[in-house]
Design a protein around this motif. Structure first.
Motif, short mmCIF file in Angstrom:
data_model
loop_
_atom_site.label_atom_id
_atom_site.label_comp_id
_atom_site.label_asym_id
_atom_site.label_seq_id
_atom_site.Cartn_x
_atom_site.Cartn_y
_atom_site.Cartn_z
N LEU A 128 0.86 -1.19 0.00
CA LEU A 128 0.00 0.00 0.00
C LEU A 128 0.89 1.23 0.00
CD1 LEU A 128 -2.64 -0.92 2.75
CD2 LEU A 128 -2.56 -1.63 0.38
N GLN A 129 0.76 2.03 -1.05
CA GLN A 129 1.55 3.26 -1.13
C GLN A 129 0.96 4.31 -0.19
OE1 GLN A 129 4.34 3.53 -2.97
NE2 GLN A 129 4.11 1.47 -3.79
N ARG A 130 1.82 5.13 0.38
CA ARG A 130 1.35 6.19 1.27
C ARG A 130 0.41 7.14 0.53
NH1 ARG A 130 4.26 7.21 6.30
NH2 ARG A 130 6.03 5.79 6.41
N GLY A 131 -0.60 7.59 1.22
CA GLY A 131 -1.50 8.61 0.66
C GLY A 131 -2.58 8.06 -0.24
N THR A 132 -2.74 6.75 -0.26
CA THR A 132 -3.77 6.19 -1.14
C THR A 132 -4.94 5.66 -0.30
OG1 THR A 132 -2.63 4.07 -1.11
CG2 THR A 132 -2.20 5.50 -2.98
N VAL A 133 -6.07 5.55 -0.96
CA VAL A 133 -7.21 4.90 -0.33
C VAL A 133 -7.44 3.61 -1.11
CG1 VAL A 133 -9.64 5.05 0.31
CG2 VAL A 133 -8.22 7.11 0.26
N VAL A 134 -7.22 2.51 -0.45
CA VAL A 134 -7.30 1.21 -1.13
C VAL A 134 -8.55 0.47 -0.64
CG1 VAL A 134 -6.12 -0.98 -1.55
CG2 VAL A 134 -4.79 1.12 -1.27
N GLY A 135 -9.37 0.09 -1.57
CA GLY A 135 -10.58 -0.65 -1.23
C GLY A 135 -10.35 -2.14 -1.39
N LEU A 136 -10.67 -2.88 -0.36
CA LEU A 136 -10.53 -4.34 -0.41
C LEU A 136 -11.94 -4.91 -0.51
CD1 LEU A 136 -8.39 -6.60 -0.08
CD2 LEU A 136 -8.76 -6.47 2.38
N ILE A 137 -12.25 -5.47 -1.68
CA ILE A 137 -13.61 -5.96 -1.92
C ILE A 137 -13.59 -7.48 -2.02
CG2 ILE A 137 -15.60 -5.88 -3.47
CD1 ILE A 137 -14.67 -3.20 -4.45
N GLY A 138 -14.54 -8.09 -1.37
CA GLY A 138 -14.64 -9.55 -1.47
C GLY A 138 -15.96 -10.01 -0.90
N PRO A 139 -16.41 -11.18 -1.34
CA PRO A 139 -17.65 -11.71 -0.76
C PRO A 139 -17.43 -12.08 0.71
CG PRO A 139 -16.74 -13.23 -2.40
CD PRO A 139 -15.82 -12.07 -2.33
N ASN A 140 -18.50 -12.39 1.41
CA ASN A 140 -18.36 -12.82 2.80
C ASN A 140 -17.47 -14.06 2.85
OD1 ASN A 140 -20.07 -10.84 3.75
ND2 ASN A 140 -21.89 -12.11 3.43
N GLY A 141 -16.54 -14.06 3.81
CA GLY A 141 -15.65 -15.21 3.98
C GLY A 141 -14.52 -15.27 2.97
N ALA A 142 -14.26 -14.16 2.27
CA ALA A 142 -13.21 -14.17 1.24
C ALA A 142 -11.82 -14.05 1.84
CB ALA A 142 -13.44 -13.02 0.26
N GLY A 143 -11.73 -13.49 3.03
CA GLY A 143 -10.41 -13.31 3.66
C GLY A 143 -10.06 -11.86 3.92
N LYS A 144 -11.02 -10.96 3.76
CA LYS A 144 -10.76 -9.52 3.98
C LYS A 144 -10.38 -9.27 5.44
CE LYS A 144 -14.98 -8.16 2.84
NZ LYS A 144 -15.69 -9.42 2.57
N SER A 145 -11.21 -9.76 6.34
CA SER A 145 -10.97 -9.50 7.77
C SER A 145 -9.68 -10.16 8.23
CB SER A 145 -12.14 -10.02 8.60
OG SER A 145 -13.30 -9.31 8.26
N THR A 146 -9.43 -11.38 7.75
CA THR A 146 -8.20 -12.07 8.16
C THR A 146 -6.99 -11.28 7.69
OG1 THR A 146 -9.37 -14.15 7.95
CG2 THR A 146 -6.99 -14.29 8.07
N THR A 147 -7.04 -10.78 6.46
CA THR A 147 -5.93 -9.99 5.93
C THR A 147 -5.70 -8.75 6.80
OG1 THR A 147 -6.52 -10.71 3.71
CG2 THR A 147 -5.10 -8.77 3.87
#
Lengths: 224, 307
Positions: B36-55
């Motif tokens: 993640l580069q500084r100053g960016t807004v990065v959206g992490l999109i995934g279905p439920n249980g995709a691994g977003k929260s774990t990441t």
């Protein structure tokens, strides 16, 4: 290790448990005073209450301060703050132990004072107090280890129940030992070798239990 | 899949996950590489249980990966390290505050751990979010609870914000208030936000860059605008016996009589002409929404993996 963070976490938990702490302190004082009344029924009820307060305080404090943070999902909030696992573990075990020791110490001190101050009490009977109270503390530390390792209130309650049964066996067996019976009847406080040996074993279990609790807590890989 | 997100106006990394894997009994996060580069807004999109929260939890040191390394703001991340968390604000929908205590008590508690705590800003947020300082957490609605937690995160002035489903369960007004506040945060170009959601509209609204994650793998990552430019829906009217020319990234989505609807993930201006040359009539070339792109990406990924 960040001592400032540990202190803040400790004070936070102490504040959160203030009502329970006061309640167990008050119940402990009442039950110890009842124990000292020169009526065998009242004094026995006082003793039972004292044991009950010690056991209930232990399981409740472990449940609310240690397991409650995981079950209530507040641990994620705390661990998102700048505290390491070691800071969290030290603060948590210190506060659980401290809050338990408040009613525990109050009851022990109150009963000890009564034994030496009340004219009908035999000073020798004071040897029973460290034996019983250290046994209760042993039970508490083993519950603490169980809670840390299993993170399960169910398993911790199982250990508490087992500890309660063992306490009765302990009282029945140990208190009938001739050296202890003789020491209890004495007007002078005596420390027979068997009593010292039991106290040493109890102390070692407590130290071992606390070390194991800290060890297992700091080795956790996932906190949530 | 390696995912390196570039942003020309930025220098330096806000966070990185290198070859991170984590196995649970019924779920695996597989070799995640993120920068993640500084100053960016990065959206992490995934279905439920995709691994977003774990990441995100791995990035916060709340969960230790089985392999790989994690760092944020130049410092290593693990459950044994706390230094980086001084400058990271983490919010999760699963996070709870202490029920009997007030918002003010929580503000005091968090302030005691953060020298950077901005009390004036905290009180501005209280007003803006319509929160009452002395109100106990147990009496808060879902929206107030989320806003309270965001207040506790934002008033620390963190350099990196890790927000896991911050708009989940919010009514449209509360969602608007939260997103508006986040937009104002990113005006400070040194601050970075990693924002997860399964709601693509929220992510599209504030993100510069998008990462799609499915079944524990990063399946696509790029600038939001690049996604929107590259992905098109093409409607063709085709003659009998028509055969599709070879166009990279072209996939048939549906057909009805002579009508064919394709999605294309590598759109080039000459593609409609190539399709027309094959005998088909190009009825429409349409932009796709981020949600449609996300669904197509997930379905293509699953088909390629034979799932």
């Amino acid at each position: 290790m960040n001592t400032q963070a540990i202190g803040i976490l400790f004070l936070k938990d102490l504040f959160l448990s203030r009502r329970h702490l006061f309640a167990y302190f008050a119940a402990g004082m009442v039950s110890s005073v009842l124990t000292c009344i020169p009526d065998s029924t009242v004094s026995f009820v006082g003793f039972l209450l004292m044991i009950t307060v010690a056991i209930a305080a232990g399981i409740h404090l472990i449940g609310t301060l240690l397991l409650g943070e995981s079950l209530g999902q507040t641990r994620m909030f705390v661990m998102s703050l700048p505290v390491s696992l070691l800071d969290y573990s030290l603060g948590k075990i210190a506060v659980v132990l401290t809050t338990y020791l408040v009613p525990w110490t109050a009851m022990l001190v109150c009963c000890t004072i009564c034994t030496f101050v009340l004219p009908w009490a035999k000073h020798g009977s004071a040897i029973v107090l460290p034996l019983v109270f250290l046994f209760l503390l042993c039970g508490f530390t083993i519950q603490l280890v169980t809670a840390v390792v299993t993170e399960s209130l169910g398993w911790t309650i199982c250990v508490m129940v087992a500890g309660n049964v063992l306490l009765n066996v302990f009282l029945m067996k140990v208190m009938s030992l001739p050296e202890i019976v003789a020491a209890k009847q004495s007007d002078v406080l005596m420390w027979p070798p068997i009593v010292v040996q039991i106290l040493v074993v109890e102390s070692l279990i407590i130290i071992g239990g606390l070390t194991a609790a800290l060890f297992f807590q700091t080795r956790k890989r996932d906190l949530i | 899949m390696s995912t390196v997100l570039d942003h020309s106006a930025q220098t330096g990394l806000a966070a990185s996950l290198k070859n991170v894997s984590k196995s649970y009994k019924h779920f695996q996060l597989k070799q995640i590489d993120l920068e993640l580069q500084r100053g960016t807004v990065v959206g992490l999109i995934g279905p439920n249980g995709a691994g977003k929260s774990t990441t995100m939890r791995i990035l916060m040191g709340l969960v230790n990966p089985d392999s790989g390394s994690v760092s944020a703001l130049g410092k290593p991340i693990s459950s044994r390290e706390a230094a980086a968390k001084q400058e990271i604000g983490f919010f999760s929908d699963d996070m709870r505050l202490y029920q009997p205590e007030s918002i003010g008590w929580h503000m005091q508690f968090v302030r005691s751990l953060y020298p950077t705590w901005d009390d004036q800003y905290a009180h501005e947020l209280l007003d803006r979010f319509g929160l009452i300082e002395r109100q106990a957490v147990k009496g808060l609605s879902q929206g107030q609870r989320v806003k309270s937690m965001l207040l506790l995160v934002l008033a620390r002035r963190p350099q990196l914000l890790v927000l896991d489903e911050p708009t989940n369960g919010l009514d449209p007004v509360a969602k608007h208030e939260v997103l508006t506040e986040l937009m104002s945060v990113v005006k400070d170009e040194s601050r970075t936000i990693l924002y997860s959601s399964h709601n693509t509209q929220d992510v599209e609204q504030i993100s510069d860059q998008i990462i799609f994650i499915d079944r524990g793998r990063v399946i696509a990552a790029d600038d939001r605008d690049v996604f929107l430019e590259r992905w098109k829906r093409i409607k063709l009217h085709v003659p009998d016996g028509w055969r599709s020319p070879s166009v990279a990234g072209l996939k048939l989505e549906s057909e009805f009589k002579q009508l064919r609807v394709f999605s294309l993930n590598q759109f080039q201006p000459e593609v409609p002409a190539r399709l027309a040359a094959s005998g088909a009539t190009v009825e429409a070339v349409e932009s796709m929404t981020l949600e449609e792109i996300f669904i197509s990406t997930v379905m293509r990924g699953r088909e390629e993996a034979g799932l």
